[in-house]
Design an enzyme around this catalytic site. Structure first.
Site, PDB file in Angstrom:
ATOM      1  CG  HIS A  37      -1.914  -1.030   1.334  1.00  0.00           C
ATOM      2  ND1 HIS A  37      -1.955  -1.934   2.366  1.00  0.00           N
ATOM      3  CD2 HIS A  37      -2.953  -1.341   0.523  1.00  0.00           C
ATOM      4  CE1 HIS A  37      -2.974  -2.751   2.189  1.00  0.00           C
ATOM      5  NE2 HIS A  37      -3.597  -2.425   1.083  1.00  0.00           N
ATOM      6  CG  MET A 186       3.976  -7.655   1.647  1.00  0.00           C
ATOM      7  SD  MET A 186       4.736  -6.032   1.869  1.00  0.00           S
ATOM      8  CE  MET A 186       6.358  -6.536   2.432  1.00  0.00           C
TER       9      MET A 186
END
Length: 281
Positions: A37, A186
């Site tokens: 992110h 992830m």
């Protein structure tokens, strides 16, 4: 750092900037932020005048109520991570009511068949929920560019299709998968894994890398059967699917065509936690 919880207040803040022809980069997330992110934030900061990140656990894209309830919500930690990169990032952290008012339901979307492949087969209605929230966020924020990670590659293609079909004035930018040192993709869901399961889950990427090599010599069907047999021998895992599909249509590869790009897609359960990943073939 500006944090907005109401769409009207956020829109009012952004409108003068849009009128000044400022470019807006937007990253929609459900929070529990990781390095993947954060890499999207860094890219947006370079490529746009303004960067907005939404943090909203969207109820309409969950077909499992328990999964929705257990999804990690870590706003304070998320804000701290964003601040380390830049205090100029604007955060939109709405309530369900702010997004949906009194009608928490998905709209119906057609993605020309993309929605019926892989995730669509196993999570009925999921991509209606994705389309509903992404379109709503685009209407509120009016971004120039929007950034999505390739871990959810099918979602990326779905959003591109939605933007095209609805003539939305936003450029969709796909960004590479970020992986832990072990190779595990992830994901916010990784936080729910025990240390032992997290280590074991690294085998998913190892198998994907092996499929890439096998696909050079064997048919797609043969590679799929090899993967299925591997997981049958690993009792800690439950394989939901492994498919090799053409990147643009997401249709299952029946026979290899040198003019097409293929990708291997996988969904696996460990500790009753669902993990997805993919690899370019």
């Amino acid at each position: 750092m500006l944090i907005f919880t109401e769409n009207k207040v956020l829109s009012s803040h952004l409108l003068p900037l849009i009128n000044q022809n400022k470019t807006i980069g937007f990253i929609p997330t459900m929070g529990a932020l990781h390095k993947g992110h954060l890499s999207l934030i860094e890219k947006s900061l370079i490529e746009n005048d303004i960067t907005v990140m939404s943090i909203f656990v969207n109820p309409t894209q969950f077909n499992n109520k328990e999964d929705l309830e257990k999804y990690p919500r870590t706003l304070e930690a998320d804000v701290a991570k964003i601040k380390k990169i830049s205090s100029e990032v604007i955060i939109y952290n709405p309530t369900v009511k702010d997004i949906y008012e009194n009608n928490v339901e998905s709209q119906d979307f057609s993605y020309d068949g993309l929605e019926f492949q892989m995730e669509g087969k196993h999570r009925v209605g999921h991509f209606n929920g994705v389309g509903t929230i992404v379109k709503r966020l685009f209407e509120i924020i009016k971004p120039t560019n929007a950034y999505f990670g390739e871990k959810d590659f099918q979602q990326l293609q779905i959003v591109k299709k939605m933007v095209s079909k609805h003539n939305l004035p936003v450029t969709i930018i796909g960004c590479p998968i970020y992986r832990e040192k072990s190779g595990l993709a992830m994901s916010s869901r990784n936080e729910r894994l025990s240390d032992e399961s997290r280590e074991k889950a690294s085998v998913i990427y190892e198998i994907l890398k092996e499929t890439k090599k096998l696909f050079q010599k064997k048919s797609a069907n043969e590679v799929v059967k090899i993967v299925e047999e591997k997981f049958k021998k690993m009792p800690d895992f439950k394989l939901e699917y492994f498919e090799i599909a053409e990147e643009s249509t997401l249709l299952t590869c029946k026979r290899k065509n040198k003019t097409k790009k293929y990708r291997g897609f996988i969904a696996v359960f460990i500790d009753n936690i669902r993990l997805i990943d993919n690899i370019s073939m």
